[in-house]
Design an enzyme around this catalytic site. Sequence first.
Site, PDB file in Angstrom:
ATOM      1  N   CYS B 407      35.699  80.261  27.186  1.00 63.44           N
ATOM      2  CA  CYS B 407      35.836  81.359  28.142  1.00 63.44           C
ATOM      3  C   CYS B 407      34.841  81.273  29.294  1.00 63.44           C
ATOM      4  O   CYS B 407      35.189  81.562  30.432  1.00 63.44           O
ATOM      5  CB  CYS B 407      35.724  82.698  27.433  1.00 63.44           C
ATOM      6  SG  CYS B 407      34.210  82.901  26.522  1.00 63.44           S
ATOM      7  N   HIS B 451      32.319  87.065  24.645  1.00 63.62           N
ATOM      8  CA  HIS B 451      33.321  86.663  25.615  1.00 63.62           C
ATOM      9  C   HIS B 451      32.704  86.719  27.004  1.00 63.62           C
ATOM     10  O   HIS B 451      31.694  87.401  27.220  1.00 63.62           O
ATOM     11  CB  HIS B 451      34.521  87.625  25.516  1.00 63.62           C
ATOM     12  CG  HIS B 451      35.724  87.169  26.250  1.00 63.62           C
ATOM     13  ND1 HIS B 451      36.229  85.895  26.147  1.00 63.62           N
ATOM     14  CD2 HIS B 451      36.540  87.825  27.126  1.00 63.62           C
ATOM     15  CE1 HIS B 451      37.307  85.776  26.902  1.00 63.62           C
ATOM     16  NE2 HIS B 451      37.519  86.953  27.528  1.00 63.62           N
ATOM     17  N   ASP B 467      40.637  88.138  33.651  1.00 58.55           N
ATOM     18  CA  ASP B 467      40.205  87.329  32.498  1.00 58.55           C
ATOM     19  C   ASP B 467      41.009  86.043  32.476  1.00 58.55           C
ATOM     20  O   ASP B 467      42.107  85.992  31.942  1.00 58.55           O
ATOM     21  CB  ASP B 467      40.404  88.103  31.200  1.00 58.55           C
ATOM     22  CG  ASP B 467      39.695  87.409  30.050  1.00 58.55           C
ATOM     23  OD1 ASP B 467      39.271  86.244  30.228  1.00 58.55           O
ATOM     24  OD2 ASP B 467      39.564  88.025  28.983  1.00 58.55           O
TER      25      ASP B 467
END
Lengths: 311, 645
Positions: B407, B451, B467
């Site tokens: 991520c 994250h 995202d």
Amino acid sequence: MLAPKIVAERPIDALLQAAGRVVLGKEREIRLALACLLARGHLLIEDIPGVGKTTLAHALARLLGLRFSRIQFTSDLLPADITGVSLFDRENNAFRFLPGPIFAQVVLADEINRATPKTQSALLEAMEERQVTAEGETRALPDPFFVIATQNPAHQIGTFPLPESQLDRFLLRLELGYPDRAAERALFTAGSQREEAERLHPLLTADELPRLQSEVAAIHAAPALIDYLQALVEATRRDAAYRHGLSPRAGLALLAAGRAWAWLDGRNMVLPDDLQAVLPAVACHRLRSAQGGGHARAEDIAALIRTVPIP
Amino acid sequence: MNPPAPAALDRGALPWLFATALATTLPHAEHQPVWLSAATAGALVLAATLWWRGRRLPRGWFLALAVVAGCAGIVVEFRTLFGRDAGVAMLVLFMALKLLELRSLRDAHVTVMLGYFLLLTHYFYSQSIPTGLWLLVSLLIATATLIRLHGGPASPALPTLRYAGLLLLQAAPFMLVLYLLFPRIAGPLWGLPQDAHSARSGLSEQIAPGSIANLVQSADIAFRVRFEGVPPGRDKLYWRGPVLENFDGATWRRRPAPGPEPAIDRQGPTYRYETTLEPHQQAWLLALDAPTTLPANAYLTPTLTAVSREPVRQRQRYAFASAVEHRFNLDEGRETLRRNRLLPGERNPRARWLAAQWLAQDADPERLVGRALALFSGSEFAYTLQPPLLGENPVDDFLFTARRGFCEHYASAFAVLMRAAGVPARVVGGYQGGEPNPVDGYWVIRQSDAHAWAEVWLEKRGWVRVDPTAEVAPARLESGIAAAIPAGEPLPALVQFDADWLKGLRYRWEAANNAWNQYVLGYNPERQREFLSRLGLPDADWRSLVGLLAGACGGVLLAVVAATLYRRPRADPALRLWRRALVRLKRRQVQPAPGETPLALARRLAGQRPDLAPAVAAVAAAYCRARYGPDGDLETLRTAVAELP
């Protein structure tokens, strides 16, 4: 399982069988009588004449190898007729005591309630003290000493019923009752059982009985059993059907008889079963009904047992 | 006058004292210097050997030497003899050496009392459930030792332990009363346990390629959340940590800058919840985006992160309300927007070139965002926990060569592309998702839920969360990391266990831990006040607390005394077994008649129930023997009852 069956080899069982061959169809009563003897108690047999009371007493005495004597109680029997009298011996110029029939190991006191209270109490005193005092001298009775008294049912005419306190001295009281059909038939065909009893041979020697009695006294009574004993005794006291409950002496009697019953069963511990088995014989003559005044019956005791939980 | 000779200590008591010493010092081995643990073990072994062989204990000069050497060692190690660590080390040392001079009853008492004191010291280091259980066992051993010392050689081990357990059980009501009513002191009395301070993994103030991928390996719990009512959907659960605005070409850093409070524009329902944060030594509180109600000692940074005024150094509860659908900072300050367009001069030229190309084709920021996301959703990019090493220009390497990443790679690359195209963008660190524990209803958010995502500022929409990971691995948001990682790649510990029973076990253990944290460790002055006002005592000061304490202790004492005086006799063990047999027989429609003896029951059954009769006869016979016999043989009865159909 519970009772290791070494039973058949014990002389006591041979004894029970032999007595059973003489007094027909009364195994349970014979067993109770023997238990009474083993518990060092005296036995009262209450029944109508002719059902085998004397034969039973006779047979037990013969089988145990004990000296036996019989006293027929009548209304004119005097205490000295039981205990004995002193006669003047001319040769020695002194009184000599002639022991009465009570100086035996098994005494059959027949129809005890026909004698006057004075005579009855002479016998009962001897039973309790195991000694006789006559003319200022105390003489010990033989050991073992075992009285089997018989009495007619109270409703029969011409009887002096034993007072409460006297009845309490008998460890057990039995009723023989009529034999059942088969036993009676066997009796009729076999002929006189009294003579049969005379022919019995002792199965125990005289010194064996005290040993057995001390074995019986040593049978284990667990605290749990004492609890049950107390519960039973207390139940008789609580029960409004009786004038008085069982006395502590009666409680001891119950325990002693229970021990003997357990021993006869070949066990080294007393179980509630034993107390239940001997309770009618222990309690019936000691409990007087509040109404009517008769004694408790075996059925009453069985009902009482059902009300007492086994702790 | 000579003092009376000390009472001698009998030989059989020594193993008890060794056990006490071992139980009370063993957990300290985890954190104290190795040489001290070795010395303690050595002293214990020496003492045990001397006892076993029946040899003389060492002389006084030897012990004096050992004390001096040990204290010197502690001074060298800790630079002091005082304070928590050095003090505990001294106590352990003394306990070990005391074992070498156990001569009189007095020595034994000193040892046990030292053991009791050592029990306390463990709480300086850990207050977890296993520690509590271990200390309970140690307490039992120490108490049993004390009983053994007074009871003499006649007391066998098991009854002594049972007696000690009984004593502790009797003390439990007092313990409970003291725990609940003793005036609580705000803040820890002796400093916090070690495990509250220990550097647990957690989000840091900077994100470089690989930093979150490392964090995700840990299954440690970051925090727990309890929602009031229905929680928002899992893909909406963005727990906001630091906002990183400063980029040097490889690493994103937090850059605290003064600014106005963020202006939040609610677009949907507000969710209320309470988080219990594990200590992470940072100030951010990981509230759900975007927090509208904050706990008392917290505030919002200009970048919408809820932070506490002090770093979170111990486990703490915070109540929040958040609007998951929201807009914020529609009129962001010029300076902030300028800062969020900055890129370091020379690095990542290819990314900047690509962005410049996009900008030349279409300057609309929303469409630029779409283009970047479309780039990631293409088939060339993969989501992986094991990205290849990136070089001097990590974003270029990631975008054009490796195309595999986690991520933080995607968030970082996306933000760089946006900044290069002139759109204000930044990286946000935090946690995404979580897992509800079915046992107690708490949501558990682990380090493996860490994250990173990006935020862009758009005209009329303010800061918008983007995202990019969702484009590459949609499963990451919907079902968590285990579903998103490609098959064959090693998964973070614990997250990989999908076996149901193991999961159930884990849920339960975590729920137990949570309850322990919430109700035992978290019983602070506030909770005590809450508890007392529920008892009808609002605003109890320490005076009324002391009164209440005395009253409650007196009450418990009276209850215990009454219970002891009126204790019903316990049923005979044989009788209990017989009753158990009767319960079983009752199920088979068999009951003793009133006044029916066990043997009579067995005889009756012999006729009526041949299926049961032999087993019942065996039980009845064994019961009679056990209960009425001269030697209570329970074993036969137990077997017989067990064999009852």
